[in-house]
Design a protein around this motif. Sequence first.
Motif, PDB file in Angstrom:
ATOM      1  N   LYS A 111       0.843  -1.193   0.000  1.00 15.02           N
ATOM      2  CA  LYS A 111       0.000   0.000   0.000  1.00 15.02           C
ATOM      3  C   LYS A 111       0.875   1.239   0.000  1.00 15.02           C
ATOM      4  CE  LYS A 111      -4.133  -0.927   2.456  1.00 15.02           C
ATOM      5  NZ  LYS A 111      -4.844  -0.685   3.682  1.00 15.02           N
ATOM      6  N   HIS A 112       0.245   2.369  -0.257  1.00 19.49           N
ATOM      7  CA  HIS A 112       0.940   3.651  -0.156  1.00 19.49           C
ATOM      8  C   HIS A 112       1.293   3.906   1.303  1.00 19.49           C
ATOM      9  CE1 HIS A 112       2.003   7.801  -0.615  1.00 19.49           C
ATOM     10  NE2 HIS A 112       1.118   8.138   0.278  1.00 19.49           N
ATOM     11  N   ARG A 113       2.581   4.097   1.602  1.00 19.95           N
ATOM     12  CA  ARG A 113       3.025   4.351   2.967  1.00 19.95           C
ATOM     13  C   ARG A 113       4.036   5.491   2.938  1.00 19.95           C
ATOM     14  NH1 ARG A 113      -0.226   1.154   5.925  1.00 19.95           N
ATOM     15  NH2 ARG A 113       0.058  -1.040   5.630  1.00 19.95           N
ATOM     16  N   GLY A 114       3.594   6.689   3.168  1.00 22.68           N
ATOM     17  CA  GLY A 114       4.513   7.819   3.286  1.00 22.68           C
ATOM     18  C   GLY A 114       5.221   8.156   1.995  1.00 22.68           C
ATOM     19  N   ALA A 115       6.541   7.997   1.994  1.00 26.39           N
ATOM     20  CA  ALA A 115       7.383   8.495   0.904  1.00 26.39           C
ATOM     21  C   ALA A 115       7.261   7.693  -0.387  1.00 26.39           C
ATOM     22  CB  ALA A 115       8.843   8.516   1.350  1.00 26.39           C
ATOM     23  N   LEU A 116       6.783   6.455  -0.325  1.00 26.77           N
ATOM     24  CA  LEU A 116       6.683   5.639  -1.551  1.00 26.77           C
ATOM     25  C   LEU A 116       5.259   5.607  -2.048  1.00 26.77           C
ATOM     26  CD1 LEU A 116       8.885   2.623  -0.583  1.00 26.77           C
ATOM     27  CD2 LEU A 116       9.428   4.488  -2.105  1.00 26.77           C
ATOM     28  N   ALA A 117       5.063   5.912  -3.269  1.00 26.40           N
ATOM     29  CA  ALA A 117       3.709   5.867  -3.832  1.00 26.40           C
ATOM     30  C   ALA A 117       3.502   4.544  -4.546  1.00 26.40           C
ATOM     31  CB  ALA A 117       3.515   7.020  -4.794  1.00 26.40           C
ATOM     32  N   TRP A 118       2.443   3.826  -4.182  1.00 34.95           N
ATOM     33  CA  TRP A 118       2.184   2.536  -4.810  1.00 34.95           C
ATOM     34  C   TRP A 118       1.790   2.698  -6.261  1.00 34.95           C
ATOM     35  CZ3 TRP A 118      -2.531   1.266  -6.881  1.00 34.95           C
ATOM     36  CH2 TRP A 118      -3.616   2.062  -6.523  1.00 34.95           C
ATOM     37  N   THR A 119       1.511   3.927  -6.658  1.00 40.76           N
ATOM     38  CA  THR A 119       1.124   4.150  -8.044  1.00 40.76           C
ATOM     39  C   THR A 119       2.320   4.137  -8.989  1.00 40.76           C
ATOM     40  OG1 THR A 119       1.192   6.525  -7.605  1.00 40.76           O
ATOM     41  CG2 THR A 119      -0.943   5.455  -7.473  1.00 40.76           C
ATOM     42  N   ILE A 120       3.541   4.095  -8.459  1.00 44.15           N
ATOM     43  CA  ILE A 120       4.703   3.985  -9.338  1.00 44.15           C
ATOM     44  C   ILE A 120       4.594   2.629 -10.034  1.00 44.15           C
ATOM     45  CG2 ILE A 120       7.205   3.867  -9.466  1.00 44.15           C
ATOM     46  CD1 ILE A 120       7.267   5.603  -6.913  1.00 44.15           C
ATOM     47  N   PRO A 121       4.340   2.617 -11.323  1.00 40.17           N
ATOM     48  CA  PRO A 121       3.997   1.364 -12.019  1.00 40.17           C
ATOM     49  C   PRO A 121       5.024   0.251 -11.854  1.00 40.17           C
ATOM     50  CG  PRO A 121       3.593   3.247 -13.434  1.00 40.17           C
ATOM     51  CD  PRO A 121       4.294   3.765 -12.208  1.00 40.17           C
ATOM     52  N   LYS A 122       6.300   0.551 -11.998  1.00 39.91           N
ATOM     53  CA  LYS A 122       7.315  -0.492 -11.955  1.00 39.91           C
ATOM     54  C   LYS A 122       7.340  -1.183 -10.590  1.00 39.91           C
ATOM     55  CE  LYS A 122      12.097  -1.136 -13.361  1.00 39.91           C
ATOM     56  NZ  LYS A 122      13.306  -0.480 -13.849  1.00 39.91           N
ATOM     57  N   ILE A 123       7.248  -0.380  -9.527  1.00 44.13           N
ATOM     58  CA  ILE A 123       7.289  -0.934  -8.174  1.00 44.13           C
ATOM     59  C   ILE A 123       6.002  -1.686  -7.872  1.00 44.13           C
ATOM     60  CG2 ILE A 123       7.402  -0.358  -5.718  1.00 44.13           C
ATOM     61  CD1 ILE A 123       9.184   2.022  -6.537  1.00 44.13           C
ATOM     62  N   SER A 124       4.882  -1.111  -8.240  1.00 42.84           N
ATOM     63  CA  SER A 124       3.592  -1.748  -7.986  1.00 42.84           C
ATOM     64  C   SER A 124       3.481  -3.084  -8.717  1.00 42.84           C
ATOM     65  CB  SER A 124       2.464  -0.810  -8.418  1.00 42.84           C
ATOM     66  OG  SER A 124       1.218  -1.386  -8.152  1.00 42.84           O
ATOM     67  N   THR A 125       3.901  -3.117  -9.964  1.00 43.35           N
ATOM     68  CA  THR A 125       3.836  -4.350 -10.746  1.00 43.35           C
ATOM     69  C   THR A 125       4.723  -5.420 -10.134  1.00 43.35           C
ATOM     70  OG1 THR A 125       3.373  -3.116 -12.765  1.00 43.35           O
ATOM     71  CG2 THR A 125       4.239  -5.350 -13.039  1.00 43.35           C
ATOM     72  N   CYS A 126       5.919  -5.031  -9.735  1.00 45.80           N
ATOM     73  CA  CYS A 126       6.832  -5.981  -9.116  1.00 45.80           C
ATOM     74  C   CYS A 126       6.263  -6.498  -7.802  1.00 45.80           C
ATOM     75  CB  CYS A 126       8.182  -5.319  -8.875  1.00 45.80           C
ATOM     76  SG  CYS A 126       9.349  -6.320  -7.919  1.00 45.80           S
ATOM     77  N   ALA A 127       5.791  -5.593  -6.952  1.00 45.90           N
ATOM     78  CA  ALA A 127       5.320  -5.964  -5.617  1.00 45.90           C
ATOM     79  C   ALA A 127       4.121  -6.898  -5.665  1.00 45.90           C
ATOM     80  CB  ALA A 127       4.972  -4.714  -4.818  1.00 45.90           C
ATOM     81  N   SER A 128       3.224  -6.689  -6.622  1.00 49.38           N
ATOM     82  CA  SER A 128       2.009  -7.496  -6.665  1.00 49.38           C
ATOM     83  C   SER A 128       2.141  -8.724  -7.563  1.00 49.38           C
ATOM     84  CB  SER A 128       0.827  -6.641  -7.128  1.00 49.38           C
ATOM     85  OG  SER A 128       1.085  -6.129  -8.426  1.00 49.38           O
ATOM     86  N   GLY A 129       3.282  -8.896  -8.199  1.00 49.04           N
ATOM     87  CA  GLY A 129       3.460 -10.016  -9.124  1.00 49.04           C
ATOM     88  C   GLY A 129       4.319 -11.134  -8.576  1.00 49.04           C
TER      89      GLY A 129
END
Length: 197
Positions: A111-129
Amino acid sequence: MSDNMATIIIQVTVAAVMCVTLAHSAPSHVVAMTTGDVTAAKPVNMTVYYESLCPGCNFYIHNTLSPLWPKIKDLNLMTVTLLPFGNADEKKIGFQWEFHCQHGANECLWKHRGALAWTIPKISTCASGREGNNLEHDIATKTGPHSYTPYVMLRREKSTFVSFLQTPNDRAIENLLEEVCRVYTGPKPDICKQAHI
């Protein structure tokens, strides 16, 4: 890791931490920070087992480790590895790992927690995949036996072999600087005079 990445990020899930690490081309699958010149005496290697929604872990990282880091980051005194798995459990279901976190489902979710936005596609895709799932399993395998979180281990290197020194939790938690200075085998930097060793 660059100085701007030395900020400690604690309220993110394991998969997200691993994906951020990969996105910044860190050399390993753990969030690690290294102090100073690597040609001097070997730094103390500090490993912290923690959980992102653990109140004690948040307090320790925000109030002990984070304020100390800027004061020692250029001194070659220690490296820090954060392993955000803690008391979670895992089991394999099909080709994926399923995780159950001590503080509930939100601790395992990206989830979005402070300084990191979960909407950053590369990070979000990696984290949920699958990649994030495998990285989270990797952290689970690196998390050794511990009594509770935060659990701190210190290790030092001597000559050509690694001498593992597991420091009692309470010593490293009660006065981290003092304990790191005590374990460090090189000439003590001036900051160690504040540590009351």
